[in-house]
Motif scaffolding. Sequence first.
Motif, PDB file in Angstrom:
ATOM      1  N   ASN A 162      27.750  50.815   3.472  1.00 40.18           N
ATOM      2  CA  ASN A 162      27.564  51.658   2.408  1.00 40.18           C
ATOM      3  C   ASN A 162      28.784  52.361   1.790  1.00 40.18           C
ATOM      4  OD1 ASN A 162      26.717  53.313   0.259  1.00 40.18           O
ATOM      5  ND2 ASN A 162      24.632  53.297   0.835  1.00 40.18           N
TER       6      ASN A 162
ATOM      7  N   CYS B 298      21.463  48.177   9.428  1.00 40.16           N
ATOM      8  CA  CYS B 298      21.433  48.474   7.809  1.00 40.16           C
ATOM      9  C   CYS B 298      21.989  49.557   7.407  1.00 40.16           C
ATOM     10  CB  CYS B 298      19.840  48.475   7.513  1.00 40.16           C
ATOM     11  SG  CYS B 298      19.000  47.015   7.767  1.00 40.16           S
TER      12      CYS B 298
ATOM     13  N   TYR C 294      21.866  55.294  -0.584  1.00 38.13           N
ATOM     14  CA  TYR C 294      21.647  54.045  -0.523  1.00 38.13           C
ATOM     15  C   TYR C 294      20.760  53.606  -1.747  1.00 38.13           C
ATOM     16  CZ  TYR C 294      23.095  54.366   4.283  1.00 38.13           C
ATOM     17  OH  TYR C 294      24.244  54.471   5.412  1.00 38.13           O
ATOM     18  N   LYS C 295      21.233  52.680  -2.498  1.00 36.80           N
ATOM     19  CA  LYS C 295      20.613  52.220  -3.739  1.00 36.80           C
ATOM     20  C   LYS C 295      19.561  51.281  -3.303  1.00 36.80           C
ATOM     21  CE  LYS C 295      21.149  50.132  -8.261  1.00 36.80           C
ATOM     22  NZ  LYS C 295      21.930  49.427  -9.250  1.00 36.80           N
ATOM     23  N   PRO C 296      18.293  51.581  -3.552  1.00 35.22           N
ATOM     24  CA  PRO C 296      17.064  50.608  -3.156  1.00 35.22           C
ATOM     25  C   PRO C 296      17.188  49.501  -4.087  1.00 35.22           C
ATOM     26  CG  PRO C 296      16.112  52.582  -4.687  1.00 35.22           C
ATOM     27  CD  PRO C 296      17.635  52.751  -4.291  1.00 35.22           C
ATOM     28  N   SER C 297      16.353  48.411  -3.422  1.00 37.90           N
ATOM     29  CA  SER C 297      16.414  47.209  -4.352  1.00 37.90           C
ATOM     30  C   SER C 297      15.299  47.269  -5.656  1.00 37.90           C
ATOM     31  CB  SER C 297      15.655  46.044  -3.479  1.00 37.90           C
ATOM     32  OG  SER C 297      14.246  46.000  -3.261  1.00 37.90           O
TER      33      SER C 297
ATOM     34  N   ARG D  69      15.962  45.851   2.313  1.00 35.92           N
ATOM     35  CA  ARG D  69      16.999  45.522   1.222  1.00 35.92           C
ATOM     36  C   ARG D  69      17.221  43.958   1.216  1.00 35.92           C
ATOM     37  NH1 ARG D  69      21.744  49.387   0.048  1.00 35.92           N
ATOM     38  NH2 ARG D  69      22.164  48.831   2.314  1.00 35.92           N
TER      39      ARG D  69
ATOM     40  N   ASP E 228      14.121  41.841   0.498  1.00 37.39           N
ATOM     41  CA  ASP E 228      13.670  42.008  -1.094  1.00 37.39           C
ATOM     42  C   ASP E 228      14.771  41.104  -1.523  1.00 37.39           C
ATOM     43  OD1 ASP E 228      11.948  43.650  -0.667  1.00 37.39           O
ATOM     44  OD2 ASP E 228      12.869  45.407  -1.172  1.00 37.39           O
ATOM     45  N   LYS E 229      16.098  41.054  -1.616  1.00 41.94           N
ATOM     46  CA  LYS E 229      17.322  40.238  -2.097  1.00 41.94           C
ATOM     47  C   LYS E 229      16.663  38.794  -2.072  1.00 41.94           C
ATOM     48  CE  LYS E 229      22.175  39.395  -2.307  1.00 41.94           C
ATOM     49  NZ  LYS E 229      23.498  39.772  -1.876  1.00 41.94           N
TER      50      LYS E 229
ATOM     51  N   ASN F 124      13.134  51.294   3.194  1.00 42.52           N
ATOM     52  CA  ASN F 124      14.007  50.633   1.937  1.00 42.52           C
ATOM     53  C   ASN F 124      15.065  50.029   2.228  1.00 42.52           C
ATOM     54  OD1 ASN F 124      11.454  50.997   0.269  1.00 42.52           O
ATOM     55  ND2 ASN F 124      12.188  52.965  -0.650  1.00 42.52           N
ATOM     56  N   ILE F 125      15.977  50.896   3.165  1.00 42.70           N
ATOM     57  CA  ILE F 125      17.129  50.369   3.366  1.00 42.70           C
ATOM     58  C   ILE F 125      17.120  49.012   4.026  1.00 42.70           C
ATOM     59  CG2 ILE F 125      19.199  50.925   4.741  1.00 42.70           C
ATOM     60  CD1 ILE F 125      18.784  54.085   3.930  1.00 42.70           C
TER      61      ILE F 125
END
Length: 356
Positions: free
Chosen positions: A122, A118, A70-73, A206, A209-210, A202-203
């Motif tokens: 993915n 969440c 999972y790519k973090p923001s 996201r 954060d976005k 962090n997942i």
Amino acid sequence: MEKKPHSNFNLEFIFGKPLNVVDDIIAEKERHVRHFEIPKDDGSKRKLIAPDRDLKYIQKSICWRLLKRYKPSEAAHGFVAKRSIVTNAIFHVGARSVGKIDVKSFFDTINVDHLKNCLFGNKNVCRMCCYYESMLNGDCSPSLYANKRSKFKRRCEEIKAVYIPTYCQETGYQSLFTRVIELCTLKGRTVQGFPTSPYMANIVMRGFDKTMIQHCKQHDIAYSRYADDLAFSSKTLSKDELKGLIQKKVYSQLWAYNFKPNHKKTSWRSKGGRLRVCGIVVNVKTAIQRSILRLFRAKVHHATVKFADQTRRPQIRRLKGYASFIMSVNREQGEKYMKQLTDFEQARFPKAAKAD
């Protein structure tokens, strides 16, 4: 006829242990954790829960083989490779005003419902699924939203396993996410002390954060997050203007994600005073607060000069750890202390230093 157990994923690869061992740990999870407390700076105590060796091994395997997909923001700096408390602070160097908002009981608030929403969607996780080609051809989708608005030839079995309580029992399907959620939570929530909790956080964050990145870009405001510490800064706005554009928006978004702000740790400051982000001064460049440096210098002097004959090696190791942190902020400053401590360690404990 009873259906044979089946799974889309190589579960033993992801968990690092046989499936029967994983299921036994899930069934008796309370026996695989211990509760303890550590003191906080304000005198109160922080409650932590630590997994035993077997559960921790599985959780670390989940981190490396699943959660890191999972790519973090771009705003997340905590528990992300090649990012740190220093990269988090660099975003705000030279600001005219800085605002800080802390999320209350962050890890204890992240619950099973957060993870159910969440973890899906993915496509990097789908690469491990035997139906990956089917997903690429548009016959199925890992997205909850896509499954609600569109009809696919086949439904993602993980979604059915997580949202239909009896699905696995009736079909024999061996679910990945139902086990991951069980292994990474206790009493329905993530906890401090589990190695998976920072990745899960962090997942979950996201989407938040976005939204905040988009809002801040509209007003030329810098935003970064280190775990539950949210930092905002502007090179043109006063602290009151920054607060007016940010605070209400953040509070409403936190509420939407079922989080609450910690009002006691919310602050808005202007350049006339010291501006800090996660303890690092950012007025002109990243720096350690002078009073903290003076205290550290005194500790190094006591350990290596004044009370050198009473110094023990663990004390030196702790001081070297902080010197390493200073190096990450100010290399020249940190190297001076590191050399002093290393030279003393080699002279005072030659055999131990040589063994290292």
